[in-house]
Design a protein around this motif. Sequence first.
Motif, PDB file in Angstrom:
ATOM      1  N   CYS A 120       0.807  -1.224   0.000  1.00  0.00           N
ATOM      2  CA  CYS A 120       0.000   0.000   0.000  1.00  0.00           C
ATOM      3  C   CYS A 120       0.844   1.280   0.000  1.00  0.00           C
ATOM      4  N   LEU A 123      -0.053   3.997  -2.529  1.00  0.00           N
ATOM      5  CA  LEU A 123      -1.326   4.639  -2.191  1.00  0.00           C
ATOM      6  C   LEU A 123      -1.125   5.682  -1.097  1.00  0.00           C
ATOM      7  N   LEU A 194      -9.046   3.969   3.900  1.00  0.00           N
ATOM      8  CA  LEU A 194      -9.386   3.224   2.684  1.00  0.00           C
ATOM      9  C   LEU A 194     -10.506   2.244   3.012  1.00  0.00           C
ATOM     10  N   TRP A 281      -2.329   6.218  -8.382  1.00  0.00           N
ATOM     11  CA  TRP A 281      -1.088   5.918  -7.652  1.00  0.00           C
ATOM     12  C   TRP A 281      -0.409   4.655  -8.182  1.00  0.00           C
ATOM     13  N   GLU A 300      -3.371  -3.827  -5.245  1.00  0.00           N
ATOM     14  CA  GLU A 300      -2.328  -2.913  -4.788  1.00  0.00           C
ATOM     15  C   GLU A 300      -1.011  -3.675  -4.875  1.00  0.00           C
TER      16      GLU A 300
END
Length: 376
Positions: A120, A123, A194, A281, A300
């Motif tokens: 992640c 992100l 998230l 991202w 991700e």
Amino acid sequence: MTEYMTDTELKLAELGNESLDNVSLIKYYTIPGDIPGLIMICGKDVPLNLCALDKGFDALEEAALKAFEANPGAAADDVTKNILSSRRESRLPPCLEPFERSEGSPLRKLTFEKNFINACQPLVYYFLNEAFEGVGARTEFSGNFCGYRNRYIINCRVNGQEKILPLTVVRSDLGAVFEIGNFLSPRHSVNIALSCGIRGFDVFVKSSTEREILRGYTYDPEKRSSQLRIFDGELVYDKKQEMLPENDLEMRFADLKEIINITGKICCIDTKDYDKFLLPWGGLCLLRNEELLHNFIIAEYKEKYAVIRHFYRRYAPFAGESENKMTVFSFNAVHEIFPEKDIVQTEFIPTGVFTAGSFKERFSGKFFVRKLSGIT
């Protein structure tokens, strides 16, 4: 502690074959939140009526199924007949076949949070940069997160000055909250939340300084739209944009070829027929949305780390109502890669709506472990 039967469960237990032969109505319906309900009337008795969240719903459904099998031609509309028929099927989606060959565990085998946070990281960097830009600051990030389990350090430069930001991560079934301190000063913070669901996902970025600014990002691939709303006490900005599938991702973004490849293999799907949406991202959404099927995946990925969320639903439409569908099977799976252990750990999370009983017994709420080398 003694657990007593409800009035509905007592009535169901008292029903005999004669009563089930005398059913005058069996009908499925939905209540807000896409939650199914079922009503059954035996002769002149008071209706038995429960939703999927009520205790005794499974018993009511079993009684309705027996009544339907005793007299398939009566008491139920086409949608209800379709759903009841599917209740006896053991058929599961092909993407679940690899898990049928192994036993799941109610306990998580691996808990290294660093794998999740590494996946992640793009992100977090993207939305943290958005928060800094919102207050007129320029940011440069250097290297990976440093830390262990749920506490980390972010090294960066803000307006040319070296800065260290403490990061705390709290995970949930549908996402995570990333709490970042020392935003503009030691008393300032940024909260990145998230949340992923069957139709899309949301990211909320709250920066707390002398005033509180909230930025809400909504991504809905099913509707082909994304939306940004900014609140500074009140709504001050609202912009929607169209999300267009990227049909040439593998040609234009070499790094994403591996994401698409590993996502397909870990989720046990062929990604060829999926719409692919590139996220700002570097993450990826994959969507296949047919009339009676919805398959939505969020990947991700960073280097060898990945967290892949796979949402699946199969629908039954209500007669003459193309917009009104009822879920007859669903699952929510989270796949995590642990490269150092050569393992992919998959968790099947309860979806909040009912699904096939065999899935509940064998998959829901359990963890499955596979060899990464055997998949890739």
